[in-house]
Scaffold this motif. Sequence first.
Motif, short mmCIF file in Angstrom:
data_model
loop_
_atom_site.label_atom_id
_atom_site.label_comp_id
_atom_site.label_asym_id
_atom_site.label_seq_id
_atom_site.Cartn_x
_atom_site.Cartn_y
_atom_site.Cartn_z
N ALA A 1 0.83 -1.20 0.00
CA ALA A 1 0.00 0.00 0.00
C ALA A 1 0.87 1.25 0.00
O ALA A 1 0.59 2.22 -0.72
N ALA A 2 1.94 1.24 0.80
CA ALA A 2 2.86 2.39 0.84
C ALA A 2 3.53 2.59 -0.52
O ALA A 2 3.65 3.72 -1.01
N GLU A 3 3.95 1.50 -1.14
CA GLU A 3 4.58 1.58 -2.46
C GLU A 3 3.62 2.13 -3.50
O GLU A 3 3.97 2.99 -4.31
N TRP A 4 2.37 1.63 -3.48
CA TRP A 4 1.36 2.13 -4.43
C TRP A 4 1.11 3.62 -4.19
O TRP A 4 1.02 4.40 -5.14
N GLY A 5 1.00 4.02 -2.92
CA GLY A 5 0.78 5.43 -2.60
C GLY A 5 1.92 6.30 -3.10
O GLY A 5 1.69 7.38 -3.65
N ASN A 6 3.15 5.85 -2.92
CA ASN A 6 4.30 6.62 -3.40
C ASN A 6 4.32 6.70 -4.92
O ASN A 6 4.66 7.73 -5.50
N THR A 7 3.96 5.61 -5.59
CA THR A 7 3.97 5.57 -7.05
C THR A 7 2.90 6.48 -7.66
O THR A 7 3.16 7.20 -8.62
N PHE A 8 1.70 6.45 -7.08
CA PHE A 8 0.58 7.18 -7.67
C PHE A 8 0.21 8.46 -6.93
O PHE A 8 -0.75 9.13 -7.29
N GLY A 9 0.97 8.83 -5.91
CA GLY A 9 0.77 10.12 -5.24
C GLY A 9 -0.36 10.15 -4.24
O GLY A 9 -1.04 11.17 -4.11
N PHE A 10 -0.57 9.07 -3.51
CA PHE A 10 -1.60 9.03 -2.47
C PHE A 10 -0.96 8.83 -1.12
O PHE A 10 0.12 8.25 -1.02
N TYR A 11 -1.62 9.32 -0.08
CA TYR A 11 -1.09 9.20 1.27
C TYR A 11 -2.23 9.11 2.28
O TYR A 11 -3.31 9.63 2.05
N PRO A 12 -1.99 8.45 3.41
CA PRO A 12 -3.03 8.36 4.43
C PRO A 12 -3.04 9.60 5.33
O PRO A 12 -1.99 10.19 5.60
N VAL A 13 -4.22 10.00 5.74
CA VAL A 13 -4.37 11.06 6.72
C VAL A 13 -4.73 10.38 8.04
O VAL A 13 -5.69 9.64 8.11
N ILE A 14 -3.90 10.60 9.06
CA ILE A 14 -4.05 9.91 10.33
C ILE A 14 -4.75 10.82 11.34
O ILE A 14 -4.34 11.97 11.53
N ASP A 15 -5.78 10.31 11.98
CA ASP A 15 -6.46 11.03 13.05
C ASP A 15 -5.55 11.05 14.28
O ASP A 15 -5.13 9.99 14.75
N ILE A 16 -5.24 12.23 14.80
CA ILE A 16 -4.28 12.33 15.90
C ILE A 16 -4.84 11.80 17.22
O ILE A 16 -4.07 11.46 18.11
N PHE A 17 -6.14 11.71 17.34
CA PHE A 17 -6.72 11.25 18.59
C PHE A 17 -6.89 9.73 18.64
O PHE A 17 -6.68 9.12 19.67
N THR A 18 -7.25 9.13 17.50
CA THR A 18 -7.47 7.69 17.48
C THR A 18 -6.28 6.93 16.92
O THR A 18 -6.15 5.73 17.15
N GLY A 19 -5.42 7.61 16.15
CA GLY A 19 -4.29 6.94 15.53
C GLY A 19 -4.69 6.09 14.34
O GLY A 19 -3.90 5.27 13.87
N GLU A 20 -5.90 6.27 13.83
CA GLU A 20 -6.40 5.49 12.70
C GLU A 20 -6.42 6.35 11.44
O GLU A 20 -6.40 7.58 11.50
N ILE A 21 -6.47 5.68 10.30
CA ILE A 21 -6.54 6.38 9.02
C ILE A 21 -7.96 6.93 8.84
O ILE A 21 -8.92 6.19 8.87
N SER A 22 -8.06 8.24 8.65
CA SER A 22 -9.36 8.86 8.47
C SER A 22 -9.66 9.14 7.00
O SER A 22 -10.82 9.31 6.63
N ALA A 23 -8.62 9.17 6.16
CA ALA A 23 -8.82 9.40 4.73
C ALA A 23 -7.55 8.97 3.98
O ALA A 23 -6.49 8.86 4.58
N VAL A 24 -7.70 8.76 2.68
CA VAL A 24 -6.55 8.54 1.80
C VAL A 24 -6.67 9.60 0.72
O VAL A 24 -7.63 9.61 -0.05
N CYS A 25 -5.71 10.52 0.70
CA CYS A 25 -5.78 11.66 -0.20
C CYS A 25 -4.73 11.60 -1.30
O CYS A 25 -3.73 10.90 -1.17
N SER A 26 -4.99 12.36 -2.35
CA SER A 26 -4.07 12.46 -3.47
C SER A 26 -3.23 13.71 -3.32
O SER A 26 -3.76 14.78 -3.03
N ALA A 27 -1.94 13.59 -3.51
CA ALA A 27 -1.06 14.76 -3.46
C ALA A 27 -1.39 15.68 -4.62
O ALA A 27 -1.56 15.24 -5.75
N GLY A 28 -1.52 16.96 -4.35
CA GLY A 28 -1.81 17.93 -5.38
C GLY A 28 -3.30 18.11 -5.67
O GLY A 28 -3.67 18.96 -6.45
#
Length: 97
Positions: free
Chosen positions: A68-95
């Motif tokens: 998943a990390a490799e795919w995100g780096n290749t296609f410009g996506f990254y997880p947004v982490i909720d600071i209170f729960t430590g869980e992924i709240s969204a997967v966004c596209s760079a730019g």
Amino acid sequence: MKRLLFITTMVSSACSFSANAAMDIWTFQHRANIDAQMQGRCIYQTPVYNYTARNHWAYENRLITARAAEWGNTFGFYPVIDIFTGEISAVCSAGRS
């Protein structure tokens, strides 16, 4: 009554296990597609060094798998982490604005 307690315990154990499992590539891609279609979900532009660092951090903290990390780096996506729960709240596209 004991049977109900047993079933409740099993279901709660299964749910807590899956909540701690790393997000696989299919789920990461699926979340990226869903979050990209939501207006206002991912509004900040993120430079390349930032989204690769976010993917690396999420992988190191067992929130996403290596693929998943490799795919995100290749296609410009990254997880947004909720600071209170430590869980992924969204997967966004760079730019994406």
